[in-house]
Enzyme design. Sequence first.
Site, PDB file in Angstrom:
ATOM      1  CE  LYS A  42       7.460 -15.928   5.666  1.00 51.05           C
ATOM      2  NZ  LYS A  42       8.254 -16.098   6.897  1.00 51.05           N
ATOM      3  N   GLY A  43       4.051 -10.537   3.373  1.00 49.17           N
ATOM      4  CA  GLY A  43       3.541  -9.259   3.860  1.00 49.17           C
ATOM      5  C   GLY A  43       2.094  -8.948   3.527  1.00 49.17           C
ATOM      6  CG  ASP A  99       3.881  -5.918   2.192  1.00 48.74           C
ATOM      7  OD1 ASP A  99       4.388  -5.730   1.068  1.00 48.74           O
ATOM      8  OD2 ASP A  99       4.519  -6.429   3.127  1.00 48.74           O
ATOM      9  CG  ASP A 102      11.524   0.467   0.219  1.00 46.96           C
ATOM     10  OD1 ASP A 102      11.624   1.692   0.044  1.00 46.96           O
ATOM     11  OD2 ASP A 102      12.315  -0.175   0.943  1.00 46.96           O
ATOM     12  CE  LYS A 130       9.761   2.092   2.790  1.00 42.02           C
ATOM     13  NZ  LYS A 130      10.225   1.416   4.026  1.00 42.02           N
ATOM     14  CG  ASP A 158       8.824  -9.009   8.141  1.00 45.70           C
ATOM     15  OD1 ASP A 158       8.537  -8.475   7.046  1.00 45.70           O
ATOM     16  OD2 ASP A 158       9.899  -9.591   8.337  1.00 45.70           O
TER      17      ASP A 158
HETATM   18  P1  IMP Z   1      10.770  -3.373  -2.873  1.00 43.85           P
HETATM   19  O1  IMP Z   1      11.129  -4.492  -3.792  1.00 43.85           O
HETATM   20  O2  IMP Z   1      11.987  -2.614  -2.382  1.00 43.85           O
HETATM   21  O3  IMP Z   1       9.701  -2.452  -3.406  1.00 43.85           O
HETATM   22  O4  IMP Z   1      10.267  -4.023  -1.556  1.00 43.85           O
HETATM   23  C1  IMP Z   1       9.022  -4.484  -1.394  1.00 43.85           C
HETATM   24  C2  IMP Z   1       8.965  -5.441  -0.218  1.00 43.85           C
HETATM   25  O5  IMP Z   1       9.912  -5.111   0.823  1.00 43.85           O
HETATM   26  C3  IMP Z   1       7.616  -5.276   0.426  1.00 43.85           C
HETATM   27  O6  IMP Z   1       6.669  -6.115  -0.173  1.00 43.85           O
HETATM   28  C4  IMP Z   1       7.890  -5.627   1.860  1.00 43.85           C
HETATM   29  O7  IMP Z   1       7.771  -7.014   2.056  1.00 43.85           O
HETATM   30  C5  IMP Z   1       9.321  -5.194   2.094  1.00 43.85           C
HETATM   31  N1  IMP Z   1       9.346  -3.855   2.729  1.00 43.85           N
HETATM   32  C6  IMP Z   1       9.689  -2.669   2.165  1.00 43.85           C
HETATM   33  N2  IMP Z   1       9.554  -1.650   3.031  1.00 43.85           N
HETATM   34  C7  IMP Z   1       9.122  -2.211   4.182  1.00 43.85           C
HETATM   35  C8  IMP Z   1       8.778  -1.667   5.468  1.00 43.85           C
HETATM   36  O8  IMP Z   1       8.829  -0.445   5.740  1.00 43.85           O
HETATM   37  N3  IMP Z   1       8.361  -2.577   6.401  1.00 43.85           N
HETATM   38  C9  IMP Z   1       8.273  -3.902   6.155  1.00 43.85           C
HETATM   39  N4  IMP Z   1       8.572  -4.453   4.970  1.00 43.85           N
HETATM   40  C10 IMP Z   1       8.990  -3.613   3.998  1.00 43.85           C
HETATM   41 MG    MG Z   2       6.297  -8.034   0.614  1.00 45.64          MG
END
Ligand code: IMP
Ligand code: MG
Length: 177
Positions: A42-43, A99, A102, A130, A158
């Site tokens: 949803k982000g 959004d 990470d 990030k 969120d």
């Molecule tokens: P990844 O798969 O670890 O890159 O995570 C990506 C998803 O995790 C993003 O699309 C966000 O929905 C969530 N996410 C990662 N870091 C944050 C944060 O600092 N705040 C909120 N959601 C996050």
């Molecule tokens: Mg997301």
Amino acid sequence: MRNYRKKVLFDHEAISSRVEELAAEISARHPEGEILLIGILKGAFMFMADLVRRLSVPCEVDFVKISSYGSGTASSGKLNILLDTSIPVEGRAVILVDDIVDSGLTLNEYRQALEARSPRSIETIALIDKTGRREKHVHLDYCGFRIEEGFVVGYGLDCNEFGRQTGDIYVLEDIGS
Ligand code: IMP
Ligand code: MG
């Protein structure tokens, strides 16, 4: 139970002007338009809404829902496709809209899933990159802001489903238990 305090990291004016620049970049790279933007729910819903309103070229919009997070602020490391595209991606110039990146698992794995469906091209855009906990390489064609670490909320992002509704983006500061 840890306690957190919210501090503004990017206010809505900074976000708005950055989104404007990103939309201009996308429009310039795709003068013919006909791009398919796929937002990751949803982000990305708020970012997507602002981004498409500033594009000067025609586009289609779709959304997918992928979960890599359980609850809380750490990645579960698993990717589930909960809702997939409804517009076929074959032969399309796709732009994946997220959004925040990470660990990179979500974008990396979903991108691979899309590549298997023969789009004409795939680009990626994230409002926030990030970088500090990256596990999978992710190439971002467009990026709003870069941060090293921290958990951020607001403007669609969120923490346990709360905090998406603000125009500003905040970082949560751990103030102990
Ligand atoms: P990844 O798969 O670890 O890159 O995570 C990506 C998803 O995790 C993003 O699309 C966000 O929905 C969530 N996410 C990662 N870091 C944050 C944060 O600092 N705040 C909120 N959601 C996050
Ligand atoms: Mg997301």
